[in-house]
Enzyme design. Structure first.
Site, PDB file in Angstrom:
ATOM      1  N   ARG A  22      11.879  -6.551   5.456  1.00  0.00           N
ATOM      2  CA  ARG A  22      11.909  -5.143   5.830  1.00  0.00           C
ATOM      3  C   ARG A  22      12.319  -4.974   7.294  1.00  0.00           C
ATOM      4  NH1 ARG A  22       6.577  -1.704   5.331  1.00  0.00           N
ATOM      5  NH2 ARG A  22       6.096  -2.900   7.206  1.00  0.00           N
TER       6      ARG A  22
ATOM      7  N   ARG B 256      -0.567  -9.438  13.171  1.00  0.00           N
ATOM      8  CA  ARG B 256      -1.122  -8.386  12.299  1.00  0.00           C
ATOM      9  C   ARG B 256      -1.983  -9.012  11.202  1.00  0.00           C
ATOM     10  NH1 ARG B 256       4.258  -5.640  10.453  1.00  0.00           N
ATOM     11  NH2 ARG B 256       2.987  -4.352   9.062  1.00  0.00           N
TER      12      ARG B 256
ATOM     13  N   ARG C 281     -10.109   0.615   8.435  1.00  0.00           N
ATOM     14  CA  ARG C 281      -9.716  -0.746   8.785  1.00  0.00           C
ATOM     15  C   ARG C 281     -10.809  -1.489   9.537  1.00  0.00           C
ATOM     16  NH1 ARG C 281      -3.873   0.069   8.626  1.00  0.00           N
ATOM     17  NH2 ARG C 281      -2.827  -1.897   8.979  1.00  0.00           N
TER      18      ARG C 281
ATOM     19  N   LYS D 127       0.836  -1.216   0.000  1.00  0.00           N
ATOM     20  CA  LYS D 127       0.000   0.000   0.000  1.00  0.00           C
ATOM     21  C   LYS D 127       0.870   1.264   0.000  1.00  0.00           C
ATOM     22  CE  LYS D 127      -2.146  -1.192   3.879  1.00  0.00           C
ATOM     23  NZ  LYS D 127      -1.498  -2.490   4.180  1.00  0.00           N
TER      24      LYS D 127
ATOM     25  N   ARG E 180      10.757  -0.887  12.620  1.00  0.00           N
ATOM     26  CA  ARG E 180       9.337  -0.894  12.989  1.00  0.00           C
ATOM     27  C   ARG E 180       9.083  -2.015  13.984  1.00  0.00           C
ATOM     28  NH1 ARG E 180       5.093   0.071   8.035  1.00  0.00           N
ATOM     29  NH2 ARG E 180       3.807  -1.184   9.430  1.00  0.00           N
TER      30      ARG E 180
HETATM   31  P1  AP5 Z   1       4.679  -1.645   1.876  1.00  0.00           P
HETATM   32  O1  AP5 Z   1       4.504  -0.806   0.658  1.00  0.00           O
HETATM   33  O2  AP5 Z   1       5.208  -1.024   3.098  1.00  0.00           O
HETATM   34  O3  AP5 Z   1       3.271  -2.386   2.194  1.00  0.00           O
HETATM   35  P2  AP5 Z   1       2.089  -1.914   3.112  1.00  0.00           P
HETATM   36  O4  AP5 Z   1       0.881  -2.581   2.570  1.00  0.00           O
HETATM   37  O5  AP5 Z   1       2.087  -0.431   3.212  1.00  0.00           O
HETATM   38  O6  AP5 Z   1       2.545  -2.610   4.479  1.00  0.00           O
HETATM   39  P3  AP5 Z   1       2.560  -2.062   5.950  1.00  0.00           P
HETATM   40  O7  AP5 Z   1       3.474  -2.918   6.709  1.00  0.00           O
HETATM   41  O8  AP5 Z   1       2.754  -0.595   5.993  1.00  0.00           O
HETATM   42  O9  AP5 Z   1       1.055  -2.397   6.305  1.00  0.00           O
HETATM   43  P4  AP5 Z   1       0.261  -2.280   7.572  1.00  0.00           P
HETATM   44  O10 AP5 Z   1      -1.120  -2.191   7.033  1.00  0.00           O
HETATM   45  O11 AP5 Z   1       0.534  -3.363   8.549  1.00  0.00           O
HETATM   46  O12 AP5 Z   1       0.830  -0.969   8.269  1.00  0.00           O
HETATM   47  P5  AP5 Z   1       0.208   0.435   8.640  1.00  0.00           P
HETATM   48  O13 AP5 Z   1       1.334   1.364   8.706  1.00  0.00           O
HETATM   49  O14 AP5 Z   1      -0.959   0.769   7.812  1.00  0.00           O
HETATM   50  O15 AP5 Z   1       5.545  -2.926   1.466  1.00  0.00           O
HETATM   51  C1  AP5 Z   1       5.943  -3.859   2.437  1.00  0.00           C
HETATM   52  C2  AP5 Z   1       7.346  -4.357   2.105  1.00  0.00           C
HETATM   53  O16 AP5 Z   1       7.301  -5.091   0.876  1.00  0.00           O
HETATM   54  C3  AP5 Z   1       8.364  -3.228   1.888  1.00  0.00           C
HETATM   55  O17 AP5 Z   1       9.608  -3.607   2.393  1.00  0.00           O
HETATM   56  C4  AP5 Z   1       8.392  -3.071   0.361  1.00  0.00           C
HETATM   57  O18 AP5 Z   1       9.622  -2.574  -0.081  1.00  0.00           O
HETATM   58  C5  AP5 Z   1       8.144  -4.490  -0.095  1.00  0.00           C
HETATM   59  N1  AP5 Z   1       7.433  -4.545  -1.372  1.00  0.00           N
HETATM   60  C6  AP5 Z   1       6.458  -3.702  -1.814  1.00  0.00           C
HETATM   61  N2  AP5 Z   1       6.019  -4.068  -3.024  1.00  0.00           N
HETATM   62  C7  AP5 Z   1       6.738  -5.173  -3.371  1.00  0.00           C
HETATM   63  C8  AP5 Z   1       6.741  -6.010  -4.537  1.00  0.00           C
HETATM   64  N3  AP5 Z   1       5.939  -5.782  -5.572  1.00  0.00           N
HETATM   65  N4  AP5 Z   1       7.578  -7.062  -4.527  1.00  0.00           N
HETATM   66  C9  AP5 Z   1       8.411  -7.300  -3.483  1.00  0.00           C
HETATM   67  N5  AP5 Z   1       8.471  -6.546  -2.365  1.00  0.00           N
HETATM   68  C10 AP5 Z   1       7.636  -5.483  -2.318  1.00  0.00           C
HETATM   69  O19 AP5 Z   1      -0.344   0.152  10.127  1.00  0.00           O
HETATM   70  C11 AP5 Z   1       0.542  -0.159  11.169  1.00  0.00           C
HETATM   71  C12 AP5 Z   1      -0.256  -0.313  12.451  1.00  0.00           C
HETATM   72  O20 AP5 Z   1      -0.838   0.951  12.801  1.00  0.00           O
HETATM   73  C13 AP5 Z   1      -1.451  -1.272  12.404  1.00  0.00           C
HETATM   74  O21 AP5 Z   1      -1.054  -2.613  12.642  1.00  0.00           O
HETATM   75  C14 AP5 Z   1      -2.325  -0.722  13.517  1.00  0.00           C
HETATM   76  O22 AP5 Z   1      -1.822  -1.102  14.787  1.00  0.00           O
HETATM   77  C15 AP5 Z   1      -2.120   0.784  13.381  1.00  0.00           C
HETATM   78  N6  AP5 Z   1      -3.125   1.358  12.474  1.00  0.00           N
HETATM   79  C16 AP5 Z   1      -2.887   1.933  11.266  1.00  0.00           C
HETATM   80  N7  AP5 Z   1      -4.036   2.333  10.704  1.00  0.00           N
HETATM   81  C17 AP5 Z   1      -5.027   2.009  11.568  1.00  0.00           C
HETATM   82  C18 AP5 Z   1      -6.441   2.132  11.540  1.00  0.00           C
HETATM   83  N8  AP5 Z   1      -7.074   2.667  10.465  1.00  0.00           N
HETATM   84  N9  AP5 Z   1      -7.139   1.677  12.610  1.00  0.00           N
HETATM   85  C19 AP5 Z   1      -6.525   1.148  13.685  1.00  0.00           C
HETATM   86  N10 AP5 Z   1      -5.187   0.979  13.760  1.00  0.00           N
HETATM   87  C20 AP5 Z   1      -4.442   1.403  12.712  1.00  0.00           C
HETATM   88 MG    MG Z   2       2.227   0.932   4.803  1.00  0.00          MG
END
Ligand code: AP5
Ligand code: MG
Length: 191
Positions: A128, A146, A89, A14, A134
Site C-alpha cells: 500500500r 507500528r 487502542r 479493519k 501515508r
Molecule cells: P486496511 O483495510 O487499510 O487495514 P487496517 O487494519 O485498516 O490498516 P491500517 O494501516 O489502517 O491500520 P492502523 O491501525 O495502523 O491505522 P489507523 O489509521 O487506525 O488494509 C491494509 C492493506 O491491506 C490495504 O492496502 C488493503 O487493500 C490490503 N488488504 C486488506 N484486506 C486484504 C486481504 N484480505 N488480502 C490482501 N490484502 C488486503 O491508525 C494510524 C495511526 O493513527 C496510528 O498508528 C496512531 O498513530 C494513530 N491513531 C489512530 N487511532 C488511534 C488511537 N485510538 N489512539 C492513539 N493513536 C491512534
Molecule cells: Mg485503517
C-alpha cells in the site's frame, strides 16, 4: 442498535472490512486514523499534533484521541450503531468509551478481532505504501514500529473485552469477500 469494535493490528483489514460491514448492517464507520489523516491534510492544530506521533508509528495521546472520538460520536446521527475502527487502542481508551457510551444509554456489543500474521501485515502495508502517501506506510522501519506499538500497548485491550465476554476472533487471511462473510456470520450470531 449494534456497536462493534473492529480490532486488529496495522494492515489487518479493519478499514477494508468496515466498508463492507457498513453496507451490510447500515452502521456508521468511525476510524480515528481517518479523522487524524483528514486533520493532517487540512493542516489543523490537531493534525499537526497527530502527525508528530503518527509519522513515527506512535500512538497519539489518549486525552486528545478520546475527546476527538467523543466529538465524532456526538456529531453522528446513527440509529443503527457504529463500527469503531482503530479505537480503543489502550485500556484507558476502552474504559473511557464504556463510560461515555453508558451516559448515552449505549454500549459496545462486541469486539471482533481480525487475526493476521506479522509477515502478511508487513507485505500488505509495504504494498500500500507504494501509492498511499501515508507517512506511516513509507518504510519497513516505521511499519515495524507500528506493529511493536500494537503488541506492547494495544493487544492488551483484548483482555478488557474478554472480561466482559465480548471478544470474538476472526481469521483475517484470505479474500476480502471470504473475510467479510466470516465477520457477518460472527456478528449475526451475537446473542
Ligand atoms: P486496511 O483495510 O487499510 O487495514 P487496517 O487494519 O485498516 O490498516 P491500517 O494501516 O489502517 O491500520 P492502523 O491501525 O495502523 O491505522 P489507523 O489509521 O487506525 O488494509 C491494509 C492493506 O491491506 C490495504 O492496502 C488493503 O487493500 C490490503 N488488504 C486488506 N484486506 C486484504 C486481504 N484480505 N488480502 C490482501 N490484502 C488486503 O491508525 C494510524 C495511526 O493513527 C496510528 O498508528 C496512531 O498513530 C494513530 N491513531 C489512530 N487511532 C488511534 C488511537 N485510538 N489512539 C492513539 N493513536 C491512534
Ligand atoms: Mg485503517
Amino acid at each position: 442498535m449494534l456497536n462493534i469494535v473492529l480490532f486488529g493490528p496495522p494492515g489487518a483489514g479493519k478499514g477494508t472490512q468496515s466498508a463492507q460491514l457498513v453496507k451490510h448492517f447500515g452502521l456508521t464507520h468511525l476510524s480515528t486514523g481517518d479523522i487524524f489523516r483528514f486533520n493532517m491534510k487540512e493542516d489543523t492544530a490537531l493534525g499537526k499534533l497527530a502527525k508528530s506521533y503518527i509519522s513515527k508509528g506512535q500512538l497519539v495521546p489518549d486525552e486528545v484521541t478520546i475527546d476527538m472520538l467523543q466529538d465524532a460520536v456526538n456529531q453522528s446521527k446513527s440509529p443503527n450503531g457504529f463500527i469503531f475502527d482503530g479505537f480503543p487502542r489502550t485500556t484507558v481508551q476502552a474504559e473511557a468509551l464504556d463510560r461515555f457510551l453508558a451516559k448515552k444509554d449505549m454500549k459496545i456489543d462486541a469486539m471482533v478481532a481480525l487475526e493476521v500474521e506479522k509477515q502478511e501485515l508487513i507485505d500488505r502495508l509495504l504494498e500500500r505504501g507504494k501509492s498511499s502517501g501515508r507517512a506511516d506506510d513509507a518504510n519497513q522501519e516505521v511499519i515495524e514500529d507500528r506493529l511493536d506499538v500494537y503488541n506492547q500497548e494495544t493487544a492488551v485491550v483484548k483482555e478488557f473485552y474478554e472480561k466482559q465476554d465480548k471478544f470474538h476472533a476472526v481469521d483475517g487471511l484470505g479474500t476480502v469477500e471470504d473475510i467479510t462473510e466470516r465477520l457477518i456470520n460472527c456478528i449475526s450470531s451475537l446473542n
